[in-house]
Design a protein around this motif. Structure first.
Motif, PDB file in Angstrom:
ATOM      1  N   GLU A   3      -9.737   4.592   2.022  1.00  0.00           N
ATOM      2  CA  GLU A   3     -10.212   3.700   3.080  1.00  0.00           C
ATOM      3  C   GLU A   3     -11.615   4.096   3.535  1.00  0.00           C
ATOM      4  O   GLU A   3     -12.472   3.239   3.778  1.00  0.00           O
ATOM      5  N   VAL A  10      -2.242  -3.500  -5.093  1.00  0.00           N
ATOM      6  CA  VAL A  10      -1.598  -3.904  -3.852  1.00  0.00           C
ATOM      7  C   VAL A  10      -1.635  -5.429  -3.727  1.00  0.00           C
ATOM      8  O   VAL A  10      -2.667  -6.057  -3.943  1.00  0.00           O
ATOM      9  N   ILE A  52      -4.740   7.844   0.843  1.00  0.00           N
ATOM     10  CA  ILE A  52      -4.995   6.531   1.439  1.00  0.00           C
ATOM     11  C   ILE A  52      -6.192   6.598   2.377  1.00  0.00           C
ATOM     12  O   ILE A  52      -7.066   5.725   2.371  1.00  0.00           O
ATOM     13  N   LYS A  56       0.831  -1.190   0.000  1.00  0.00           N
ATOM     14  CA  LYS A  56       0.000   0.000   0.000  1.00  0.00           C
ATOM     15  C   LYS A  56       0.875   1.253   0.000  1.00  0.00           C
ATOM     16  O   LYS A  56       0.564   2.240  -0.676  1.00  0.00           O
ATOM     17  N   GLN A  65       2.419   1.527  -3.582  1.00  0.00           N
ATOM     18  CA  GLN A  65       1.417   1.756  -4.613  1.00  0.00           C
ATOM     19  C   GLN A  65       0.915   3.196  -4.604  1.00  0.00           C
ATOM     20  O   GLN A  65       0.471   3.724  -5.623  1.00  0.00           O
TER      21      GLN A  65
END
Length: 464
Positions: free
Chosen positions: A409, A102, A405, A88, A91
């Motif tokens: 999420e 990932v 990120i 992660k 990436q």
């Protein structure tokens, strides 16, 4: 009295004559921040200017990423078939990137080819994590190796070269690294001599391809660009059994760095070197201020032809005026202008670099068949013993990357909570970034909107 005046006039005339000859004999120096040309075997310096001035390395950084990896292979801590995993963390790097999903696994061999030819930032981080166990551990290894090689003004803070004003180097240090990479790991020469890669149905060209395809004897090595550095290159050429390496920092465009390198090599092979590159000591200046690329513009078609036209070089023309943009207006545009008045870039390339001598043939690269993982713990222990801990920079969290990120999420959790299908971002959320609009095939190793994206400058608020 008359004799005295005559002597003074003669002295002035001789001084002016020497100045003119020096200006006419040397290579073009306009719009280049720093450079050095050395003999690859002896390290003898043939030409240099500001070789010890601190500068930003950009993707020349990846030469050290490759060096540390190849050293791990030579010492038995990894193999070309060792496994690299797209994490992660890796990436989330911005372009230039491969955009593997990932968890995607590929070999060290694949990673080396991708970073040295395609210059993918996400793969550089994934490779570092595989070799050292973490990005921070790999940075420790990079800085330890720089110290061991005698790169006295170099500090790495990431394994790819993306903008960080704490990461600096010099042309002198990069020449030492390029010489060591070529000398210590000749197998790497079979990688960075290629002008592109083919991955599946996608063909990805090296930014160094025109140099490799056009300049006689060209066989490497690596380009780099960020705005604060301008266009950088570490290039190598072999002619008559002799190899020279040039490091050029701060050109105004990709063509300028390539044409300047070609000119350096053409003149350099007619000369012999002097002092060793390692004897260049201290520092001759600080890095350029932020926004260097906006101040150091591309010379344009007339500028290229005024300074790098090989036809005029053979005739001895333009030599005195190469460093002065005011003389660009004296260039006859008839020979390199299309009927619509626009520059004929094909002719400009032919006349500043030479015609293509080699056909463009990218090498095929796949994920490979990864087996096993590198011995990461041993790698760090071996490499950082001679470096004080306070000298080893740790990676600073990228707030943009971290925000991306977190957003992804949250979107994923929201989709799962509502019972909807998983949400996949359709584009890179970084301002101004462009992404492919093609849908990824089921089971594709690429994330939709993240594959082979190319950054596009954001629009100026003044023009909106």
């Amino acid at each position: 009295m008359i004799a005295s005046k005559t002597g003074r006039l003669t002295s002035v005339f001789v001084t002016l004559l020497v100045l003119v000859l020096c200006l006419s004999a040397g290579p073009a120096r306009a719009d280049i921040g720093a450079y050095v040309l050395i003999d690859a075997n002896s390290g003898a310096v043939i030409e240099q200017e500001n070789a010890t001035r601190k500068w930003y390395p950009a993707s020349l950084t990846k030469m050290m990423t490759a060096y540390v990896t190849l050293k791990a292979i030579r010492e038995g801590r990894a193999t070309l078939n060792s496994t690299v995993v797209q994490s992660k963390n890796s990436q989330a790097e911005p372009p230039s990137k491969m955009g593997f999903k990932v968890g995607t696994k590929f070999t060290v061999d694949t990673a080396l080819k991708i970073i040295l030819i395609k210059s993918a930032n996400d793969v550089a981080v994934a490779l570092g994590e595989a070799i050292a166990g973490s990005e921070a551990g790999f940075l420790a290894m990079m800085n330890a190796q720089a110290k061991q090689l005698g790169m006295t003004n170099t500090r790495f803070t990431n394994p790819h070269g993306l903008p960080d004003n704490n990461m600096v180097t010099t042309a002198r240090d990069m020449a030492i690294l390029a010489m060591a990479l070529r000398r210590d790991f000749p197998e790497a020469r079979e990688i960075y001599k290629h002008p592109g890669i083919r991955f599946g149905k996608k063909t990805l060209r090296s930014a160094n391809r025109e140099f490799l395809l056009r300049v006689p004897g060209a066989n490497g090595m690596k380009t780099g660009y960020i705005c604060n550095s301008g266009y950088n290159v570490a290039a190598s050429v072999t002619r008559g059994g002799r190899t020279l390496i040039a490091v050029i920092l701060g050109a105004g465009s990709g063509l300028e760095r390539t044409a300047f390198a070609r000119q350096l090599f053409d003149e350099g092979f007619r000369k012999r070197g002097g002092q060793n590159v390692t004897s260049l000591r201290g520092t001759s200046g600080n890095p350029p201020a932020n926004g260097y690329c906006r101040r150091n513009r591309s010379p344009g078609a007339k500028g290229y032809m005024a300074r790098f036209d090989m036809e005029n070089e053979k005739k001895g023309g333009f030599l005195f005026f190469k460093a002065n943009r005011k003389n660009d207006d004296k260039v006859d545009e008839a020979g390199f202008t299309l009927a619509n008045g626009k520059p004929d870039w094909a002719k400009i390339l032919d006349r500043t670099l030479g015609p293509r001598r080699i056909a463009y043939r990218p090498i095929t690269v796949g994920l490979g068949k990864p087996t096993g993982s590198p011995v990461a713990g041993a790698a760090v222990a071996v490499s950082v013993t001679d470096v004080e801990l306070e000298d080893v920079p740790l990676p600073v969290a990228n707030p943009v990357r971290r925000a991306e990120i977190e957003i992804r999420e949250k979107l994923q959790k929201t989709a799962e909570a509502s019972g909807a299908a998983a949400i996949v971002p359709t584009e890179d959320v970084r301002p101004g970034a462009a992404a492919s609009t093609a849908n990824a095939a089921p089971g594709s190793i690429f994330r939709k909107g993240m594959d082979f994206t190319v950054p596009v400058p954001a629009k100026s608020p003044l023009k909106q």
